[in-house]
Design an enzyme around this catalytic site. Sequence first.
Site, PDB file in Angstrom:
ATOM      1  N   ASN A 128       0.826  -1.314  -0.089  1.00 33.66           N
ATOM      2  CA  ASN A 128       0.160  -0.050   0.106  1.00 33.66           C
ATOM      3  C   ASN A 128       0.964   1.252  -0.074  1.00 33.66           C
ATOM      4  O   ASN A 128       0.763   2.360   0.679  1.00 33.66           O
ATOM      5  CB  ASN A 128      -0.634  -0.062   1.025  1.00 33.66           C
ATOM      6  N   ARG A 133       8.583   6.387  -2.437  1.00 34.36           N
ATOM      7  CA  ARG A 133       8.599   6.606  -0.878  1.00 34.36           C
ATOM      8  C   ARG A 133       9.065   5.199  -0.412  1.00 34.36           C
ATOM      9  O   ARG A 133       9.782   5.029   0.650  1.00 34.36           O
ATOM     10  CB  ARG A 133       7.041   6.646  -0.239  1.00 34.36           C
ATOM     11  N   ARG A 173       3.891  -0.064   8.973  1.00 38.23           N
ATOM     12  CA  ARG A 173       4.649  -1.036   8.689  1.00 38.23           C
ATOM     13  C   ARG A 173       5.988  -1.501   9.624  1.00 38.23           C
ATOM     14  O   ARG A 173       6.475  -2.595   9.319  1.00 38.23           O
ATOM     15  CB  ARG A 173       5.220  -0.856   6.964  1.00 38.23           C
ATOM     16  N   LYS A 215       0.232 -11.445  -1.441  1.00 40.64           N
ATOM     17  CA  LYS A 215       1.093 -10.601  -2.517  1.00 40.64           C
ATOM     18  C   LYS A 215       2.356 -10.427  -2.002  1.00 40.64           C
ATOM     19  O   LYS A 215       3.413 -10.876  -3.145  1.00 40.64           O
ATOM     20  CB  LYS A 215       0.302  -9.209  -2.567  1.00 40.64           C
ATOM     21  N   PRO A 232       3.023 -12.539  -8.747  1.00 40.67           N
ATOM     22  CA  PRO A 232       2.317 -11.882  -7.612  1.00 40.67           C
ATOM     23  C   PRO A 232       1.296 -11.006  -8.516  1.00 40.67           C
ATOM     24  O   PRO A 232       1.340 -10.488  -9.322  1.00 40.67           O
ATOM     25  CB  PRO A 232       3.509 -10.725  -7.257  1.00 40.67           C
ATOM     26  N   ASP A 234      -1.126  -7.772  -7.930  1.00 42.56           N
ATOM     27  CA  ASP A 234      -1.098  -6.627  -7.230  1.00 42.56           C
ATOM     28  C   ASP A 234      -2.166  -5.659  -7.854  1.00 42.56           C
ATOM     29  O   ASP A 234      -2.936  -5.997  -8.827  1.00 42.56           O
ATOM     30  CB  ASP A 234       0.271  -5.707  -7.265  1.00 42.56           C
ATOM     31  N   HIS A 236      -1.955  -3.524 -10.314  1.00 39.44           N
ATOM     32  CA  HIS A 236      -1.582  -3.280 -11.594  1.00 39.44           C
ATOM     33  C   HIS A 236      -1.807  -4.534 -12.321  1.00 39.44           C
ATOM     34  O   HIS A 236      -2.624  -4.468 -13.361  1.00 39.44           O
ATOM     35  CB  HIS A 236      -0.076  -2.804 -11.786  1.00 39.44           C
TER      36      HIS A 236
END
Length: 273
Positions: A128, A133, A173, A215, A232, A234, A236
């Site tokens: 997320n 970042r 996280r 994921k 994976p 995600d 996209h």
Amino acid sequence: MLYCKKRKERDFFVYTVTINDMDLKQIADSGQCFRFKNLENDKWGIKALNKYVEISQQNTSFTFSCDKEEFLEVWSSYFDLATDYAAIKESVDRQDTYLTAAMEYGAGIRLLNQDLWEILVSFIISQNNNIPRIKKSIELLCEKFDPDGQFPQAPILAEAGEEGLKELGLGYRDKYIAALAKVVCDGSFNLDDLKSMDYDGAHESLMKQFGIGKKVADCVCLFGLHHIDAFPVDTHIKKILNEHYPYGFCYEKYKGYLGIIQQYLFFYDLKRI
DNA sequence: TGACAGGTACATG
DNA sequence: CATGTACCTGTC
């Protein structure tokens, strides 16, 4: 003066080698690694596997800032040079115009063999989150906990704990990373055991860890354990499957290297926004 | 200002 | 088991 010059020459190694189907900029942008640094045009500085190497690329000619021995022992495997990417590209169904376009757009991407611990932490951070970042967070983590800016090992992060990680701005996280560092250090989650498992076993074991879902577990399998059949899914990939493969994607056709196909699809969508 | 970003844990039906 | 929601934080 003369002595210094000779010494410098003696310590300075380079190794130049021809490699097909590899493009450092493509790899750096592919979202599987977050610590490639572009030094100047076609020249990259890479901190990985507790080492540092600089690589210059001229088309298929690569000059590594290390001797032949290190290239063969370390970087040859890191860049997955034993895998025949030309054959993989050749296998893509040309009727599938979307995948064909994605594959051509992603030319030069290779699936790196990265350090498992670094991948675990990096992809927990990735959840997320956005790539700038993610890169920033990992850079801060390395700067804060390692004098050479290398990736901090589990004991260091376990000692730092959630409190020590708080100031890095990882958001929620940080508690996942602190918990993972702890179980890795106390031996209840053994990374060497994980390496010896097959894809399904490793995925199941990863999913039991706090903060690791389907994921991230697949990303760790693909990028940290080199189970190149991991795929994976995600946001996209989800979008691509919905928009371009409403009747289903032909997983069977690419069994054995689905992860590489996933990289082409992911990269194509990521970069074309 | 509020949505969005390579998701996950946790609470519901 | 399938769906819904809160969640840190920087950026636009």
